[in-house]
Design a protein around this motif. Sequence first.
Motif, PDB file in Angstrom:
ATOM      1  N   ASP A  68       7.988  20.540   0.298  1.00  0.00           N
ATOM      2  CA  ASP A  68       9.341  20.029   0.540  1.00  0.00           C
ATOM      3  C   ASP A  68       9.421  18.508   0.553  1.00  0.00           C
ATOM      4  OD1 ASP A  68      10.353  22.613   0.749  1.00  0.00           O
ATOM      5  OD2 ASP A  68       9.820  22.742   2.878  1.00  0.00           O
ATOM      6  N   GLY A  69       8.427  17.870   0.042  1.00  0.00           N
ATOM      7  CA  GLY A  69       8.452  16.413  -0.028  1.00  0.00           C
ATOM      8  C   GLY A  69       7.424  15.770   0.891  1.00  0.00           C
ATOM      9  N   VAL A  70       6.942  14.609   0.473  1.00  0.00           N
ATOM     10  CA  VAL A  70       5.896  13.900   1.216  1.00  0.00           C
ATOM     11  C   VAL A  70       6.323  12.449   1.402  1.00  0.00           C
ATOM     12  CG1 VAL A  70       3.516  13.054   1.098  1.00  0.00           C
ATOM     13  CG2 VAL A  70       4.047  15.408   0.415  1.00  0.00           C
ATOM     14  N   VAL A  71       6.018  11.925   2.575  1.00  0.00           N
ATOM     15  CA  VAL A  71       6.258  10.510   2.871  1.00  0.00           C
ATOM     16  C   VAL A  71       4.905   9.796   2.869  1.00  0.00           C
ATOM     17  CG1 VAL A  71       7.185   8.844   4.510  1.00  0.00           C
ATOM     18  CG2 VAL A  71       8.254  11.090   4.272  1.00  0.00           C
ATOM     19  N   ALA A  72       4.853   8.652   2.200  1.00  0.00           N
ATOM     20  CA  ALA A  72       3.638   7.847   2.165  1.00  0.00           C
ATOM     21  C   ALA A  72       3.805   6.630   3.063  1.00  0.00           C
ATOM     22  CB  ALA A  72       3.333   7.415   0.737  1.00  0.00           C
ATOM     23  N   TYR A  73       2.841   6.422   3.943  1.00  0.00           N
ATOM     24  CA  TYR A  73       2.784   5.218   4.771  1.00  0.00           C
ATOM     25  C   TYR A  73       1.585   4.412   4.264  1.00  0.00           C
ATOM     26  CZ  TYR A  73       5.958   7.767   7.840  1.00  0.00           C
ATOM     27  OH  TYR A  73       7.029   8.480   8.347  1.00  0.00           O
ATOM     28  N   ARG A  74       1.871   3.382   3.458  1.00  0.00           N
ATOM     29  CA  ARG A  74       0.817   2.593   2.816  1.00  0.00           C
ATOM     30  C   ARG A  74       0.475   1.396   3.697  1.00  0.00           C
ATOM     31  NH1 ARG A  74       0.218   4.662  -2.125  1.00  0.00           N
ATOM     32  NH2 ARG A  74       1.988   5.817  -3.012  1.00  0.00           N
ATOM     33  N   VAL A  75      -0.777   1.359   4.128  1.00  0.00           N
ATOM     34  CA  VAL A  75      -1.244   0.268   4.979  1.00  0.00           C
ATOM     35  C   VAL A  75      -2.029  -0.691   4.075  1.00  0.00           C
ATOM     36  CG1 VAL A  75      -2.461  -0.346   7.092  1.00  0.00           C
ATOM     37  CG2 VAL A  75      -1.407   1.925   6.872  1.00  0.00           C
ATOM     38  N   HIS A  76      -1.431  -1.835   3.795  1.00  0.00           N
ATOM     39  CA  HIS A  76      -1.926  -2.753   2.776  1.00  0.00           C
ATOM     40  C   HIS A  76      -2.274  -4.096   3.381  1.00  0.00           C
ATOM     41  CE1 HIS A  76      -2.120  -5.183  -0.858  1.00  0.00           C
ATOM     42  NE2 HIS A  76      -1.101  -5.907  -0.439  1.00  0.00           N
ATOM     43  N   TRP A  77      -3.437  -4.622   2.984  1.00  0.00           N
ATOM     44  CA  TRP A  77      -3.832  -5.962   3.414  1.00  0.00           C
ATOM     45  C   TRP A  77      -3.617  -6.947   2.281  1.00  0.00           C
ATOM     46  CZ3 TRP A  77      -8.427  -8.777   1.744  1.00  0.00           C
ATOM     47  CH2 TRP A  77      -8.551 -10.034   2.360  1.00  0.00           C
ATOM     48  N   GLU A  78      -2.998  -8.082   2.594  1.00  0.00           N
ATOM     49  CA  GLU A  78      -2.774  -9.129   1.600  1.00  0.00           C
ATOM     50  C   GLU A  78      -3.328 -10.442   2.133  1.00  0.00           C
ATOM     51  OE1 GLU A  78       1.215 -11.103  -0.027  1.00  0.00           O
ATOM     52  OE2 GLU A  78       0.857  -9.081  -0.844  1.00  0.00           O
ATOM     53  N   PRO A  79      -4.313 -11.022   1.441  1.00  0.00           N
ATOM     54  CA  PRO A  79      -4.890 -12.293   1.910  1.00  0.00           C
ATOM     55  C   PRO A  79      -3.968 -13.463   1.606  1.00  0.00           C
ATOM     56  CG  PRO A  79      -5.869 -11.667  -0.180  1.00  0.00           C
ATOM     57  CD  PRO A  79      -4.928 -10.538   0.210  1.00  0.00           C
ATOM     58  N   LEU A  80      -4.331 -14.632   2.106  1.00  0.00           N
ATOM     59  CA  LEU A  80      -3.531 -15.814   1.835  1.00  0.00           C
ATOM     60  C   LEU A  80      -3.541 -16.148   0.346  1.00  0.00           C
ATOM     61  CD1 LEU A  80      -4.450 -18.156   4.845  1.00  0.00           C
ATOM     62  CD2 LEU A  80      -2.443 -16.701   4.569  1.00  0.00           C
ATOM     63  N   LEU A  81      -4.699 -15.986  -0.304  1.00  0.00           N
ATOM     64  CA  LEU A  81      -4.812 -16.193  -1.747  1.00  0.00           C
ATOM     65  C   LEU A  81      -4.822 -14.823  -2.413  1.00  0.00           C
ATOM     66  CD1 LEU A  81      -7.490 -19.052  -1.856  1.00  0.00           C
ATOM     67  CD2 LEU A  81      -4.986 -19.262  -1.994  1.00  0.00           C
ATOM     68  N   VAL A  82      -3.641 -14.371  -2.829  1.00  0.00           N
ATOM     69  CA  VAL A  82      -3.496 -13.005  -3.338  1.00  0.00           C
ATOM     70  C   VAL A  82      -4.350 -12.781  -4.580  1.00  0.00           C
ATOM     71  CG1 VAL A  82      -1.836 -11.291  -4.155  1.00  0.00           C
ATOM     72  CG2 VAL A  82      -1.171 -12.929  -2.397  1.00  0.00           C
ATOM     73  N   GLU A  83      -4.540 -13.805  -5.401  1.00  0.00           N
ATOM     74  CA  GLU A  83      -5.291 -13.634  -6.642  1.00  0.00           C
ATOM     75  C   GLU A  83      -6.739 -13.207  -6.397  1.00  0.00           C
ATOM     76  OE1 GLU A  83      -5.045 -18.112  -5.691  1.00  0.00           O
ATOM     77  OE2 GLU A  83      -3.725 -16.353  -5.668  1.00  0.00           O
ATOM     78  N   GLU A  84      -7.255 -13.463  -5.202  1.00  0.00           N
ATOM     79  CA  GLU A  84      -8.637 -13.068  -4.927  1.00  0.00           C
ATOM     80  C   GLU A  84      -8.797 -11.557  -4.798  1.00  0.00           C
ATOM     81  OE1 GLU A  84     -11.596 -15.394  -3.112  1.00  0.00           O
ATOM     82  OE2 GLU A  84     -10.128 -16.657  -2.081  1.00  0.00           O
ATOM     83  N   LEU A  85      -7.694 -10.833  -4.606  1.00  0.00           N
ATOM     84  CA  LEU A  85      -7.772  -9.372  -4.574  1.00  0.00           C
ATOM     85  C   LEU A  85      -8.254  -8.814  -5.901  1.00  0.00           C
ATOM     86  CD1 LEU A  85      -4.532  -8.314  -2.656  1.00  0.00           C
ATOM     87  CD2 LEU A  85      -6.889  -8.053  -1.877  1.00  0.00           C
ATOM     88  N   GLU A  86      -8.010  -9.523  -6.998  1.00  0.00           N
ATOM     89  CA  GLU A  86      -8.374  -9.047  -8.323  1.00  0.00           C
ATOM     90  C   GLU A  86      -9.637  -9.714  -8.858  1.00  0.00           C
ATOM     91  OE1 GLU A  86      -7.012  -6.493  -9.738  1.00  0.00           O
ATOM     92  OE2 GLU A  86      -5.720  -6.298  -7.981  1.00  0.00           O
ATOM     93  N   MET A  87     -10.382 -10.374  -7.992  1.00  0.00           N
ATOM     94  CA  MET A  87     -11.637 -10.995  -8.422  1.00  0.00           C
ATOM     95  C   MET A  87     -12.796 -10.040  -8.183  1.00  0.00           C
ATOM     96  SD  MET A  87     -11.394 -14.954  -7.154  1.00  0.00           S
ATOM     97  CE  MET A  87     -10.166 -16.078  -7.789  1.00  0.00           C
ATOM     98  N   GLU A  88     -13.690  -9.938  -9.184  1.00  0.00           N
ATOM     99  CA  GLU A  88     -14.872  -9.095  -9.013  1.00  0.00           C
ATOM    100  C   GLU A  88     -15.777  -9.641  -7.911  1.00  0.00           C
ATOM    101  OE1 GLU A  88     -18.355  -7.022 -11.774  1.00  0.00           O
ATOM    102  OE2 GLU A  88     -17.177  -8.700 -12.562  1.00  0.00           O
TER     103      GLU A  88
END
Length: 379
Positions: free
Chosen positions: A314-334
């Motif tokens: 009958d439907g699902v609610v998602a509660y997404r717990v997300h961390w965002e650093p000060l320098l967001v571009e570092e999230l995509e760095m290997e």
Amino acid sequence: MADALPRLNVADATLRDRHLLGLPEGIAADEVEVLAISRFAQAHWEESTQDVPQQRGFVRPVTAALGIRAVTAVPVRALRLARLSRLSGPFAVSSEDAVGLGLPAATTVVYDLDCPRERGERPYPGGDRDGLKRAFPDGLPVREEERVVQWLVACARRLGGAVRIGGSGVVLTPDVDGAIDLTLLTDRWLEPAEALAVVQTVVPRARLSEPTSRWTGPMAGVGRGSTSGAGGITEAGGSGLRAALEQHGVHDEAERARLMAEAAAFDELMIASPPPAESYGVLVDLGVDGTISVEAAAETELPPLLRDLPWTADGVVAYRVHWEPLLVEELEMEKPSFPHKVARGRAAPQVQAVTRALHAVLGGEIADDADFLVDPADL
């Protein structure tokens, strides 16, 4: 466990062109199976054969880099991931063989991926958290190969392993702590104030994410006091609405006045009794460590393991717990900077604590950043 497994035929010349998943000791095949079903709904085991050296049975010689070696065709299991892709194994490897393949010396078990080679454009500059641009410099995988390779990398991150990319030979060893986001999937909805109260039991400084200003309706005079003249129709503040009516073929002045009055009445109703929120956010300011957000909204794309469960019907609610650093571009760095890793290490326990608190109130299932389910006891 690895001693009882068939050994990987490292003398197979075609092995260098196939993708390999290397895992440390203690990872059972059923753990890999669960991760496969979490991404590929039709994943299942099949029987296949593999040329394996130093086995009893019907032995025939094959030419290897070091001369003639005896191998035998033995039955092995293969995990069918997609129509053209299957993962054979597990195979035992020695530390020497693992290092010879470029895998970490701690690798004791290897899975061999047989999938189509499907490549697209050369990678563009930019973020490459998983290292796939480095591993496929001449053309990124697309379609089925892209899906299975991304799954291999996600498995390596979850299980502490590594992936050797066929052809280029690049070895990807994703950081097990590189993705700390979690999502709670449940059939219950919390109102914004209720969710805020739950999060504040863990982080008292949490607050609701709200707009900095409120909409109070159209500007005074919009749709009212319009006149017609030689220069066309003008109105005090309402030229946009009147132009839209003209564009849709509403030329009668009385009809335009009626529609504009209805629009004004609807605006007043929405301001007086706004509809209930269909999504919202809770924010936690971590200072130099960035921000944690809890984003609540309906979810339509569920992991395959959850799609046929009674409570998701009958439907699902998602509660997404997300961390965002000060320098967001570092999230995509290997390989992000050391300060990023320090901030991430301090934020991860709070992400887990917030998710645990929400799960204690709402129940449901927790998934990680790759949509693999997580046992709340492991947080």
